[in-house]
Write a protein that holds these residues in place. Structure first.
Motif, mmCIF file in Angstrom:
data_model
loop_
_atom_site.group_PDB
_atom_site.id
_atom_site.type_symbol
_atom_site.label_atom_id
_atom_site.label_comp_id
_atom_site.label_asym_id
_atom_site.label_seq_id
_atom_site.Cartn_x
_atom_site.Cartn_y
_atom_site.Cartn_z
ATOM 1 N N LEU A 32 6.662 -63.919 84.502
ATOM 2 C CA LEU A 32 7.545 -64.599 83.555
ATOM 3 C C LEU A 32 7.708 -66.078 83.886
ATOM 4 O O LEU A 32 7.785 -66.919 82.994
ATOM 5 C CB LEU A 32 8.924 -63.926 83.543
ATOM 6 C CG LEU A 32 9.021 -62.540 82.902
ATOM 7 C CD1 LEU A 32 10.407 -61.958 83.125
ATOM 8 C CD2 LEU A 32 8.696 -62.596 81.418
ATOM 9 N N ASN A 33 7.766 -66.389 85.177
ATOM 10 C CA ASN A 33 8.072 -67.752 85.590
ATOM 11 C C ASN A 33 6.857 -68.615 85.888
ATOM 12 O O ASN A 33 6.918 -69.837 85.749
ATOM 13 C CB ASN A 33 8.974 -67.714 86.832
ATOM 14 C CG ASN A 33 10.370 -67.222 86.528
ATOM 15 O OD1 ASN A 33 11.234 -67.981 86.103
ATOM 16 N ND2 ASN A 33 10.608 -65.929 86.730
ATOM 17 N N LEU A 34 5.758 -68.001 86.307
ATOM 18 C CA LEU A 34 4.587 -68.780 86.722
ATOM 19 C C LEU A 34 3.334 -68.480 85.917
ATOM 20 O O LEU A 34 2.282 -69.060 86.176
ATOM 21 C CB LEU A 34 4.305 -68.535 88.213
ATOM 22 C CG LEU A 34 5.438 -68.902 89.162
ATOM 23 C CD1 LEU A 34 5.066 -68.546 90.595
ATOM 24 C CD2 LEU A 34 5.782 -70.376 89.065
ATOM 25 N N GLY A 35 3.421 -67.579 84.959
ATOM 26 C CA GLY A 35 2.268 -67.295 84.122
ATOM 27 C C GLY A 35 1.545 -66.022 84.531
ATOM 28 O O GLY A 35 1.680 -65.531 85.657
ATOM 29 N N SER A 36 0.755 -65.482 83.606
ATOM 30 C CA SER A 36 0.108 -64.195 83.818
ATOM 31 C C SER A 36 -0.956 -64.227 84.906
ATOM 32 O O SER A 36 -1.180 -63.236 85.599
ATOM 33 C CB SER A 36 -0.519 -63.706 82.502
ATOM 34 O OG SER A 36 -1.467 -64.646 82.031
ATOM 35 N N LEU A 37 -1.642 -65.349 85.072
ATOM 36 C CA LEU A 37 -2.690 -65.408 86.093
ATOM 37 C C LEU A 37 -2.123 -65.260 87.495
ATOM 38 O O LEU A 37 -2.710 -64.614 88.362
ATOM 39 C CB LEU A 37 -3.483 -66.719 85.981
ATOM 40 C CG LEU A 37 -4.403 -66.840 84.764
ATOM 41 C CD1 LEU A 37 -5.110 -68.183 84.768
ATOM 42 C CD2 LEU A 37 -5.425 -65.713 84.746
ATOM 43 N N VAL A 38 -0.948 -65.865 87.735
ATOM 44 C CA VAL A 38 -0.324 -65.766 89.052
ATOM 45 C C VAL A 38 0.381 -64.428 89.223
ATOM 46 O O VAL A 38 0.181 -63.710 90.208
ATOM 47 C CB VAL A 38 0.680 -66.914 89.273
ATOM 48 C CG1 VAL A 38 1.445 -66.730 90.581
ATOM 49 C CG2 VAL A 38 -0.051 -68.243 89.291
ATOM 50 N N GLY A 39 1.221 -64.064 88.259
ATOM 51 C CA GLY A 39 2.013 -62.847 88.390
ATOM 52 C C GLY A 39 1.289 -61.585 87.984
ATOM 53 O O GLY A 39 1.151 -60.649 88.769
ATOM 54 N N GLY A 40 0.828 -61.550 86.728
ATOM 55 C CA GLY A 40 0.245 -60.330 86.200
ATOM 56 C C GLY A 40 -1.067 -59.946 86.846
ATOM 57 O O GLY A 40 -1.404 -58.760 86.935
ATOM 58 N N VAL A 41 -1.852 -60.915 87.319
ATOM 59 C CA VAL A 41 -3.184 -60.620 87.856
ATOM 60 C C VAL A 41 -3.245 -60.842 89.370
ATOM 61 O O VAL A 41 -3.446 -59.908 90.142
ATOM 62 C CB VAL A 41 -4.258 -61.481 87.150
ATOM 63 C CG1 VAL A 41 -5.627 -61.197 87.730
ATOM 64 C CG2 VAL A 41 -4.250 -61.208 85.646
ATOM 65 N N ALA A 42 -3.072 -62.097 89.803
ATOM 66 C CA ALA A 42 -3.258 -62.423 91.223
ATOM 67 C C ALA A 42 -2.270 -61.680 92.121
ATOM 68 O O ALA A 42 -2.649 -61.137 93.161
ATOM 69 C CB ALA A 42 -3.131 -63.931 91.431
#
Length: 335
Positions: free
Chosen positions: A116-126
């Protein structure tokens, strides 16, 4: 001669073992630096976007609300984040991996807060990839879990948003250059896609396909219904939080519709935390119904209670998961 042949064979096997041990040793050395590097990247992203948040405005907006209301919204936000953690539990049922349920749930909640705060690439994937890898899951299983979670989220979205759009809960914004009939038709299509997914899961039960060298299998129809139910409840909780912050001055269906419209705009706008997107969509769709000050106060309060505070919890969960991974061998738990 046989002795010489055996010696040559052993020599080749030794060379092969040495060659295989090189990347393994390199990976072990790289893992030592993975956590510090990831921590620095996350901290950098937080600092780079911190100045974009209107902290003073958020604080003043929160001060205008009674404490009971803020606690109620915080409870709804917490319930939403906890419910989102169950998405990965569905992936656990589907893939039948042996990772503990509490750890699976904690990884999902952590990644959602960062997402939610840093974007899907950082949170949802990485974030998910790292935490699941630390827990001992292979890439194919992680890919299935992440894919199923994404599908779960948008299935409930499609059913709820499709129903609201088709019912005419909100009119399309002028900037969209989309007629009312077309907007409602899109809503019907979204419902049809959600229902079609459940039917496909029932028809293709047990069948497997190969996609880019990986085996893919749809979940059961029962699991698909659970996906839709959990996701729809999650989106409903998010809408309820905003409904309370708007002082119940806007009908719940309209509030939820605007939130869902803002969410889909945020997906196609590559800005972490959707900074500015929520504000712009709410101003465009509700400026005639609610005073701008009240509207912006509600959005800022929502951002503080649903985005920022859970990020603090996400950081604590992340540190706990890393500590647990360091003290518990991955193979023993995930195998």
């Amino acid at each position: 001669m046989p002795q010489t042949a055996a010696t040559a064979t052993l020599s080749r096997e030794a060379d092969h073992t040495d060659a295989a041990s090189v990347p393994q040793g390199l990976w072990r050395r790289c893992k030592r630096w993975a956590l510090p590097v990831l921590g620095i990247v996350v901290l950098g992203l937080l600092l780079s976007h911190a100045h974009k948040v209107d902290w003073a405005g958020a604080w003043h907006a929160l001060q205008r609300y009674p404490l009971w209301l803020l606690l109620g919204v915080l409870a709804l936000s917490t319930a939403s984040h906890a419910l989102y953690g169950c998405f990965d539990l569905l992936g656990r049922l589907h893939t039948r991996h042996k990772l503990a349920a509490w750890r699976t749930w904690a990884i999902a909640v952590t990644s959602y807060a960062f997402n939610l705060n840093l974007g899907s690439l950082v949170g949802g994937v990485a974030m998910r990839a790292r935490l699941y890898a630390r827990a001992g899951l292979d890439e194919a299983t992680v890919a299935q879990i992440v894919g199923l979670s994404l599908v779960t989220n948008w299935l409930g979205y499609g059913l709820l948003a499709g129903g609201l759009f088709a019912a005419g809960a909100i009119d399309p914004p002028r900037q969209a250059h989309l007629g009312v009939v077309a907007f409602r038709a899109i809503g019907v299509l979204m419902i049809a896609l959600a229902i079609g997914y459940v039917i496909a899961c029932g028809v293709a039960r047990g069948k497997r396909w190969t996609l880019r060298g990986r085996s893919v299998q749809l979940p059961s129809a029962r699991l698909a219904l659970l996906q839709i139910s959990l996701s729809a409840c999650n989106w409903a909780l998010m809408g309820a939080a905003m409904y309370l912050l708007l002082g119940q001055k806007v009908p719940y269906a309209t509030t939820l519709s605007v939130l869902m419209a803002a969410s889909i705009v945020g997906v196609f706008t590559p800005i972490p935390a959707g900074l500015g997107v929520l504000e712009a969509v709410y101003l465009a769709l509700l400026s005639g119904s609610v005073r701008q000050g009240t509207l912006m106060g509600a959005v800022l309060a929502y951002r503080a209670l649903y985005y920022l505070l859970p990020l603090g919890g996400g950081v604590l969960l992340y540190l706990m998961l890393e500590r647990h991974a360091s003290s518990h061998p991955a193979a023993a738990e995930a195998g």
